[in-house]
Write a protein that holds these residues in place. Structure first.
Motif, PDB file in Angstrom:
ATOM      1  N   PHE A 146     -16.922  15.418 -15.328  1.00 12.50           N
ATOM      2  CA  PHE A 146     -16.874  14.128 -14.631  1.00 12.50           C
ATOM      3  C   PHE A 146     -15.448  13.935 -14.103  1.00 12.50           C
ATOM      4  CE2 PHE A 146     -20.168  14.062 -17.752  1.00 12.50           C
ATOM      5  CZ  PHE A 146     -21.223  13.421 -17.136  1.00 12.50           C
ATOM      6  N   THR A 147     -15.323  13.681 -12.821  1.00 10.83           N
ATOM      7  CA  THR A 147     -14.000  13.300 -12.311  1.00 10.83           C
ATOM      8  C   THR A 147     -13.945  11.779 -12.262  1.00 10.83           C
ATOM      9  OG1 THR A 147     -14.627  13.187  -9.976  1.00 10.83           O
ATOM     10  CG2 THR A 147     -13.948  15.345 -10.816  1.00 10.83           C
ATOM     11  N   VAL A 148     -12.763  11.228 -12.524  1.00 13.59           N
ATOM     12  CA  VAL A 148     -12.577   9.785 -12.344  1.00 13.59           C
ATOM     13  C   VAL A 148     -11.467   9.598 -11.328  1.00 13.59           C
ATOM     14  CG1 VAL A 148     -12.206   7.566 -13.444  1.00 13.59           C
ATOM     15  CG2 VAL A 148     -13.236   9.442 -14.755  1.00 13.59           C
ATOM     16  N   GLU A 149     -11.858   9.164 -10.145  1.00 10.26           N
ATOM     17  CA  GLU A 149     -10.943   9.106  -9.006  1.00 10.26           C
ATOM     18  C   GLU A 149     -10.850   7.687  -8.472  1.00 10.26           C
ATOM     19  OE1 GLU A 149     -12.218  12.096  -6.022  1.00 10.26           O
ATOM     20  OE2 GLU A 149     -13.586  12.767  -7.581  1.00 10.26           O
ATOM     21  N   GLU A 150      -9.618   7.270  -8.196  1.00 11.82           N
ATOM     22  CA  GLU A 150      -9.422   5.938  -7.654  1.00 11.82           C
ATOM     23  C   GLU A 150      -9.640   5.905  -6.147  1.00 11.82           C
ATOM     24  OE1 GLU A 150      -5.844   4.051  -9.205  1.00 11.82           O
ATOM     25  OE2 GLU A 150      -5.928   2.628  -7.539  1.00 11.82           O
TER      26      GLU A 150
ATOM     27  N   ALA B  16     -12.336 -10.072  -8.115  1.00 15.23           N
ATOM     28  CA  ALA B  16     -13.725  -9.729  -8.453  1.00 15.23           C
ATOM     29  C   ALA B  16     -14.195  -8.532  -7.637  1.00 15.23           C
ATOM     30  CB  ALA B  16     -14.624 -10.928  -8.202  1.00 15.23           C
ATOM     31  N   LEU B  17     -13.739  -8.468  -6.391  1.00 18.07           N
ATOM     32  CA  LEU B  17     -14.170  -7.363  -5.529  1.00 18.07           C
ATOM     33  C   LEU B  17     -13.426  -6.073  -5.880  1.00 18.07           C
ATOM     34  CD1 LEU B  17     -14.341  -9.226  -2.093  1.00 18.07           C
ATOM     35  CD2 LEU B  17     -16.259  -8.492  -3.522  1.00 18.07           C
ATOM     36  N   GLU B  18     -12.105  -6.165  -6.041  1.00 17.16           N
ATOM     37  CA  GLU B  18     -11.335  -4.949  -6.316  1.00 17.16           C
ATOM     38  C   GLU B  18     -11.769  -4.331  -7.643  1.00 17.16           C
ATOM     39  OE1 GLU B  18      -7.043  -5.095  -6.995  1.00 17.16           O
ATOM     40  OE2 GLU B  18      -6.790  -3.310  -5.761  1.00 17.16           O
ATOM     41  N   ASP B  19     -12.012  -5.201  -8.644  1.00 19.14           N
ATOM     42  CA  ASP B  19     -12.437  -4.688  -9.952  1.00 19.14           C
ATOM     43  C   ASP B  19     -13.774  -3.954  -9.874  1.00 19.14           C
ATOM     44  OD1 ASP B  19     -10.150  -5.587 -11.099  1.00 19.14           O
ATOM     45  OD2 ASP B  19     -11.026  -7.420 -11.951  1.00 19.14           O
ATOM     46  N   LEU B  20     -14.591  -4.404  -8.940  1.00 18.20           N
ATOM     47  CA  LEU B  20     -15.897  -3.769  -8.786  1.00 18.20           C
ATOM     48  C   LEU B  20     -15.769  -2.418  -8.065  1.00 18.20           C
ATOM     49  CD1 LEU B  20     -18.720  -4.753  -9.567  1.00 18.20           C
ATOM     50  CD2 LEU B  20     -18.969  -5.682  -7.258  1.00 18.20           C
ATOM     51  N   ALA B  21     -14.754  -2.324  -7.211  1.00 22.59           N
ATOM     52  CA  ALA B  21     -14.616  -1.124  -6.378  1.00 22.59           C
ATOM     53  C   ALA B  21     -14.015   0.046  -7.159  1.00 22.59           C
ATOM     54  CB  ALA B  21     -13.742  -1.444  -5.166  1.00 22.59           C
TER      55      ALA B  21
ATOM     56  N   THR C  18     -14.048   5.283  -6.359  1.00 18.37           N
ATOM     57  CA  THR C  18     -14.220   4.059  -5.574  1.00 18.37           C
ATOM     58  C   THR C  18     -15.255   4.399  -4.502  1.00 18.37           C
ATOM     59  OG1 THR C  18     -12.001   3.233  -6.019  1.00 18.37           O
ATOM     60  CG2 THR C  18     -13.003   2.566  -3.928  1.00 18.37           C
ATOM     61  N   PRO C  19     -16.132   3.451  -4.197  1.00 19.25           N
ATOM     62  CA  PRO C  19     -17.093   3.749  -3.121  1.00 19.25           C
ATOM     63  C   PRO C  19     -16.364   3.989  -1.804  1.00 19.25           C
ATOM     64  CG  PRO C  19     -17.579   1.638  -4.188  1.00 19.25           C
ATOM     65  CD  PRO C  19     -16.279   2.102  -4.733  1.00 19.25           C
ATOM     66  N   ASN C  20     -17.096   4.430  -0.799  1.00 18.35           N
ATOM     67  CA  ASN C  20     -16.441   4.748   0.468  1.00 18.35           C
ATOM     68  C   ASN C  20     -16.194   3.491   1.295  1.00 18.35           C
ATOM     69  OD1 ASN C  20     -15.378   7.143   1.485  1.00 18.35           O
ATOM     70  ND2 ASN C  20     -16.740   6.979   3.242  1.00 18.35           N
TER      71      ASN C  20
END
Lengths: 326, 346
Positions: free
Chosen positions: A258-262, A304-309, A294-296
């Protein structure tokens, strides 16, 4: 052993190298008198004087160009590009000049320089001051790219970057500046191209970088305590050079990655890593390679939005748990 | 319009032939450089028409006086930062013709053994710190080299050549501001040949002189000179280098000149008004200098002998390049990183 913040570690690392070698000079916007907008370079002007610690105009091309001209004629400059996003306004040096000059001149020119940036999100700065730009930099043969996740790594990897005869992009994470960690006394010099296994495990390998490292570690703890899943967490630390042996060795033991990428998903650093793993460790795998990113999308500003991304601990836990129970 | 700048408009002294400030030995050295750059560029042109030079090529035919005068005024150790139109500037610093032609022809005897090509000529041992193909990139780089000289107390000057088109790119303005603020020992030399690639520079600037008319914004003197007069180039740049060396900061010098060929190999230069090229050829920098030297008592035969000697060097260099093997393919993977290789992973 003293406890330092990540930002104090930056100043400590720069000071260590400037004290050692008078050819090390430092330039950037607001870095001298103001001590940096992230306060990561406080005290350097006082210690080393205005000839070696330079406040520049807001001229990113002049900053990187001057660093290059100085590096190719004998200095070892450290240049700060305040927010990593601003690399886009001086990208010519990152893309065309630093990495290609040695090759084009058949080895006549050596380019020992470091470009430091505040990289990454989590600070509610919005789409143009929050990006993770590892993949903007790691695509050019000739450049090195490093991203420390802890104060001790900041000092050691910064020293290694300054001493390296190649151009190095040094991506500090702006949301880590206030974090603390133990840093031994005395000179610290690490090595570029060495990943670190921060938590050994048998069931899955998690590859993380920068701010994602601590989230991966927290996720691994939850996965162990709540789901009995034993994850190995690797801090990749250096994308170029890349410690493939460490990564492939871990894959051979766990069989899952699993990669975890910001960064946004498209062409993030993890894409290159999973491509290498698929090529070279395919028969070690027990399941699909999974990228947690992070989604594309551009990064939004609101909490709230940044934490979700950006990948959160709970998203990492859920993704790994579901993948392993499938 | 493109020919808004009349060829003689900026010539400071029409009677230069009477001036005797420049020693004759220096003048003969400059004639030699003019002859060398003229004949070598002509050879490069011929070789690419014969398809012996591939890729692209940006020639300095017609602009030789800038390269010759600038180099003749330099001291050993001074650094040149050139553009993709850099053959003449490279040759003028003493880089052997064979090395330059070999690089253009992709031969193993080339200056960078074929890894850079026409647009990236570099010879650190001659102070040629690179030819840069991204417009404007090298102005900040020259500032960095000058910063090193200032910091280390070295006495060398960094000299940065660029075209009129460069004055509209951000790096030009960032570099001038940076250099002026820091009083760096750097001299910016604009070769205004009236065209930014295919477009007349006059069509894309709101002032008459693309470099000099911007100088005031950075507290620099407005200097426009006749770039086809090698003596004027030599004298003006000698002063600018001396000022830089003395710690009095940068200069920006705009040299008016004209290129005889198109922007690059692909450009037949059909956009030029009828008669413009012919008008400039009347002021050909090589012919004009022959005339001046003649007026100073130098016999034509002496200048012819210099031309012949240089032609022989170029002929021999051409033959050596034609006989040289193509670049060895074993260097494909070398010198990406300072360890000599290209490994980016273990």
């Amino acid at each position: 052993m003293a406890e330092l913040t990540y930002r104090e570690a930056v100043a400590r690392g720069i000071a260590q190298e400037m004290a050692r070698d008078e050819n090390v000079v430092f330039l950037g916007e607001d870095v001298a008198k103001a001590g940096g907008v992230f306060k990561a370079t406080v005290g350097l002007l006082e210690q080393f004087g205005p000839k070696r610690v330079l406040d520049t105009p807001i001229s990113e091309q002049a900053i990187l160009g001057a660093a290059m001209g100085a590096a190719m004629t004998g200095l070892r400059p450290i240049a700060e590009i305040m927010f990593a996003d601003f690399i886009a306004v001086c990208y010519d040096y990152i893309a065309n000049e630093f990495p290609k000059t040695r090759y084009m001149t058949n080895g006549q020119i050596t380019m020992p320089l470091v470009v430091r940036c505040g990289n990454g999100g989590g600070a509610r700065f919005g789409a143009q001051h929050s990006q993770s730009v590892e993949n903007w930099c790691m695509q050019f043969p000739g450049l090195k790219v490093v991203a420390p996740s802890s104060p001790v790594d900041v000092v050691g990897l910064l020293a290694a970057a300054v001493r390296d005869p190649n151009p190095v992009v040094f991506l500090e994470h702006k949301s880590l500046y206030a974090t603390k960690g133990e840093v031994p006394e005395g000179e610290i010099v690490d090595q570029l191209g060495i990943a670190k296994i921060l938590r050994p495990g048998r069931d899955a390998t998690i590859l993380a970088l920068g701010m994602m490292v601590s989230r991966a570690l927290q996720a691994a703890q939850t996965l162990q305590s709540e789901h009995g899943i034993d994850c190995e967490v690797i801090d990749v630390r250096s994308l170029v050079p890349l410690d493939t042996q460490c990564i492939l060795g871990s894959v051979a033991r766990t069989g899952r990655v699993f990669t975890v990428e910001e960064n946004p998903r498209q062409l993030g650093w993890g894409a290159e890593l999973v491509s290498i793993i698929a090529d070279e460790s395919f028969y070690d795998l027990d399941g699909p390679l999974v990228r947690i990113t992070t989604p594309n999308i551009p990064l939004p500003a609101a909490d709230a939005l940044e934490d979700l991304a950006i990948p959160s601990v709970s998203r990492i836990v859920d993704t790994i748990r579901r993948a392993l129970s499938a | 319009m493109a020919n808004k700048l009349a060829p003689h408009s900026a010539t400071p002294s029409p009677n230069r032939s009477e001036a005797t400030l420049i020693p004759l030995t220096k003048r003969l050295e400059m004639y030699r450089l003019l002859s060398l750059t003229r004949q070598a560029e002509q050879r490069a042109f011929d070789l690419f028409l014969q398809n012996q030079i591939k890729g692209t090529s940006h020639l300095s035919l017609g602009q030789e006086a800038v390269a010759a005068g600038a180099a003749a005024a330099m001291q050993p150790g001074d650094l040149s930062f050139c553009t993709y139109r850099g053959h003449a500037h490279t040759l003028a610093r003493g880089v052997p013709v064979e090395k330059v032609l070999g690089e253009l022809m992709g031969r193993d005897n080339g200056l960078m053994r074929g890894k850079g090509g026409s647009m990236h000529l570099t010879s650190v041992e001659h102070g040629v710190m690179g030819s840069y193909a991204i417009i404007g990139a090298h102005l900040p780089i020259a500032c960095g080299a000058a910063w090193r000289a200032q910091y280390k107390g070295h006495k060398d000057v960094s000299v940065c050549f660029f075209g009129d088109g460069t004055t509209n790119i951000g790096a030009f303005h960032e570099a001038l501001n940076f250099a002026a603020c820091m009083k760096l020992p750097v001299v910016f030399v604009c070769e205004n040949n009236l065209y930014m690639e295919y477009t007349p520079i006059a069509d894309v600037i709101p002032v008459q002189y693309p470099a000099a008319d911007r100088a005031a914004a950075y507290g620099l003197d407005r200097i426009v000179i006749d770039g086809n007069d090698v003596d004027v180039v030599y004298e003006t740049l000698s002063q600018a280098y001396a000022k830089a060396r003395a710690g009095h900061g940068p200069s920006l010098v705009e040299c008016l000149t004209y290129r005889y060929s198109g922007h690059s190999r692909a450009d037949p230069a059909k956009y030029r008004p009828a008669g413009e090229l012919e008008k400039w050829k009347e002021r050909d920098p090589v012919k004009a200098y022959r005339k001046r030297l003649g007026a100073l008592g130098v016999a034509d035969a002496k200048l012819d002998a210099i031309d012949a000697e240089i032609l022989k060097i170029i002929d021999e260099a051409t033959q050596a390049c034609q006989a040289a093997p193509p670049t060895s393919t074993d260097i494909l993977f070398t010198d990406v990183y300072a360890d000599g290789g290209c490994a980016w992973r273990n």
